[in-house]
Write an enzyme that holds these catalytic residues in place. Structure first.
Site, short mmCIF file in Angstrom:
data_model
loop_
_atom_site.label_atom_id
_atom_site.label_comp_id
_atom_site.label_asym_id
_atom_site.label_seq_id
_atom_site.Cartn_x
_atom_site.Cartn_y
_atom_site.Cartn_z
N ASP A 193 -10.98 0.93 -24.42
CA ASP A 193 -11.33 0.84 -23.00
C ASP A 193 -11.15 2.17 -22.28
OD1 ASP A 193 -12.07 -1.83 -22.76
OD2 ASP A 193 -9.98 -2.47 -22.68
N PRO A 245 0.82 -1.22 0.00
CA PRO A 245 0.00 0.00 0.00
C PRO A 245 0.85 1.27 0.00
CG PRO A 245 -0.13 -1.14 2.13
CD PRO A 245 0.61 -2.04 1.19
N ARG A 274 -3.59 -8.07 -20.42
CA ARG A 274 -4.53 -7.76 -21.51
C ARG A 274 -4.00 -6.69 -22.46
NH1 ARG A 274 -8.22 -3.97 -20.79
NH2 ARG A 274 -10.03 -5.15 -21.51
N GLU A 285 2.63 -7.89 8.72
CA GLU A 285 2.84 -6.42 8.72
C GLU A 285 3.68 -5.98 7.53
OE1 GLU A 285 1.22 -4.29 10.48
OE2 GLU A 285 0.23 -6.02 11.39
C1 LIG Z 1 -1.57 -6.12 6.03
S1 LIG Z 1 -0.60 -5.61 4.67
C2 LIG Z 1 0.72 -4.78 5.48
C3 LIG Z 1 0.51 -3.29 5.53
C4 LIG Z 1 1.65 -2.58 6.21
N1 LIG Z 1 1.68 -2.85 7.61
C5 LIG Z 1 1.49 -1.08 5.98
O1 LIG Z 1 0.82 -0.43 6.78
O2 LIG Z 1 1.97 -0.56 4.96
C6 LIG Z 1 0.13 -7.10 4.14
C7 LIG Z 1 0.58 -7.12 2.70
O3 LIG Z 1 -0.55 -6.94 1.87
C8 LIG Z 1 -0.14 -6.34 0.64
N2 LIG Z 1 -1.00 -5.16 0.40
C9 LIG Z 1 -1.89 -4.64 1.27
N3 LIG Z 1 -2.53 -3.60 0.77
C10 LIG Z 1 -2.05 -3.44 -0.49
C11 LIG Z 1 -2.32 -2.49 -1.53
N4 LIG Z 1 -3.19 -1.52 -1.37
N5 LIG Z 1 -1.64 -2.62 -2.69
C12 LIG Z 1 -0.73 -3.60 -2.86
N6 LIG Z 1 -0.43 -4.52 -1.90
C13 LIG Z 1 -1.07 -4.44 -0.73
C14 LIG Z 1 1.34 -6.00 0.78
O4 LIG Z 1 2.08 -7.00 0.09
C15 LIG Z 1 1.57 -6.08 2.27
O5 LIG Z 1 2.87 -6.44 2.58
#
Ligand SMILES: C[S@@+](CC[C@H](N)C(=O)[O-])C[C@H]1O[C@@H](n2cnc3c(N)ncnc32)[C@H](O)[C@@H]1O
Length: 252
Positions: A168, A88, A153, A115
């Site tokens: 698209d 994220p 795609r 995490e």
């Molecule tokens: C619970 S999340 C960890 C979030 C992290 N503690 C933070 O606050 O940035 C677990 C995993 O989900 C994935 N993930 C969660 N949200 C995501 C998003 N919006 N885009 C891409 N990957 C995501 C990532 O690989 C991340 O390491």
């Protein structure tokens, strides 16, 4: 194009990436998708992939060594593969980014859990971090699927000759025009006559205007990047002016 997906949950990928258009693209050899279980790169008896965070706090953190070994195993076959961590905290994913990734021959996608990953994964092993939106998922697997789908795609041949990604939404920063199919009349709501006219230039003209209208009303932020002709701009000005007047009349 080849995708190697590093995950703790490879089974999650078995159906979504084998159905429909992506499944056919795999069959035709246009894309190769391989899942790699990070746990297979642990060296201890219990195959531990996570540990408590230094400094304390909630949750567990994915350890650097199994991830490093998993990435190295793929890179030993192709040192120039690009490594993407789904997080994220990454660069927002978009159609533009999908288009640029679709020219890469080989992507390694790292899916985090818990995490997230030890910071040294980011510092030493990753080329790019990508987020699929401003929300937090439990793991990177769904994000990796979104990326693989959107990128695949755009690879020539994946959509087939009867279907083009150029019509698209987001192509040229416009949303797609409204689409209709049979029946002509559904509960009194009819298909616009122009679409039945057989006049291709009138149909393209109507579609372009509807794409402009829809984008201006739903995603005006996109228009700043769109390649608009003077005629398009004039149409938008008139359309938005009329819209404002109508709203004023209705007291909205
Ligand atoms: C619970 S999340 C960890 C979030 C992290 N503690 C933070 O606050 O940035 C677990 C995993 O989900 C994935 N993930 C969660 N949200 C995501 C998003 N919006 N885009 C891409 N990957 C995501 C990532 O690989 C991340 O390491």
């Amino acid at each position: 194009m080849r995708f190697d997906i590093l995950t703790l949950f490879p089974d999650m990928f078995s159906s979504p990436l084998r159905e429909s258009i992506l499944g056919k693209a795999v069959e035709k050899g246009l894309i190769q998708i391989r899942t790699i279980n990070i746990r297979d790169f642990t060296l201890d008896k219990h195959q531990v992939v996570d540990d408590t965070p230094y400094g304390g706090g909630q949750g567990m953190v994915m350890k650097v060594e199994p991830i490093a070994r998993a990435i190295e195993s793929v890179k030993s076959q192709n040192p120039s593969a690009r490594v993407v961590y789904l997080t994220p905290q990454g660069r927002p994913f978009s159609q533009d980014l999908a288009r640029s990734l679709s020219t890469e021959p080989h992507l390694i996608l790292l899916c985090g859990r818990y995490e997230g990953v030890d910071e040294r994964v980011r510092q030493l092993l990753i080329d790019e971090e990508i987020s699929i939106g401003d929300y937090v998922l439990t793991g990177g697997e769904l994000a990796a699927m979104v990326l693989v789908d959107a990128v695949s795609r755009l690879i020539p041949g994946v959509l087939g000759c009867d279907r083009s990604a150029e019509e698209d939404s987001f192509f040229n920063f416009l949303l797609e025009y409204p689409q209709y199919t049979r029946p002509f009349n559904f509960k009194g709501s009819c298909v616009p006559e122009v679409l039945l006219s057989g006049n291709h230039s009138a149909i393209s003209f109507w579609r372009k205007r509807e794409a402009l209208r829809r984008t201006a009303l739903r995603r005006p932020d996109l228009l700043a990047k769109a390649n608009l002709s003077e005629e398009d701009k004039k149409f938008l000005e008139e359309m938005l002016g009329q819209n404002r007047r109508e709203k004023a009349r209705n007291g909205v």
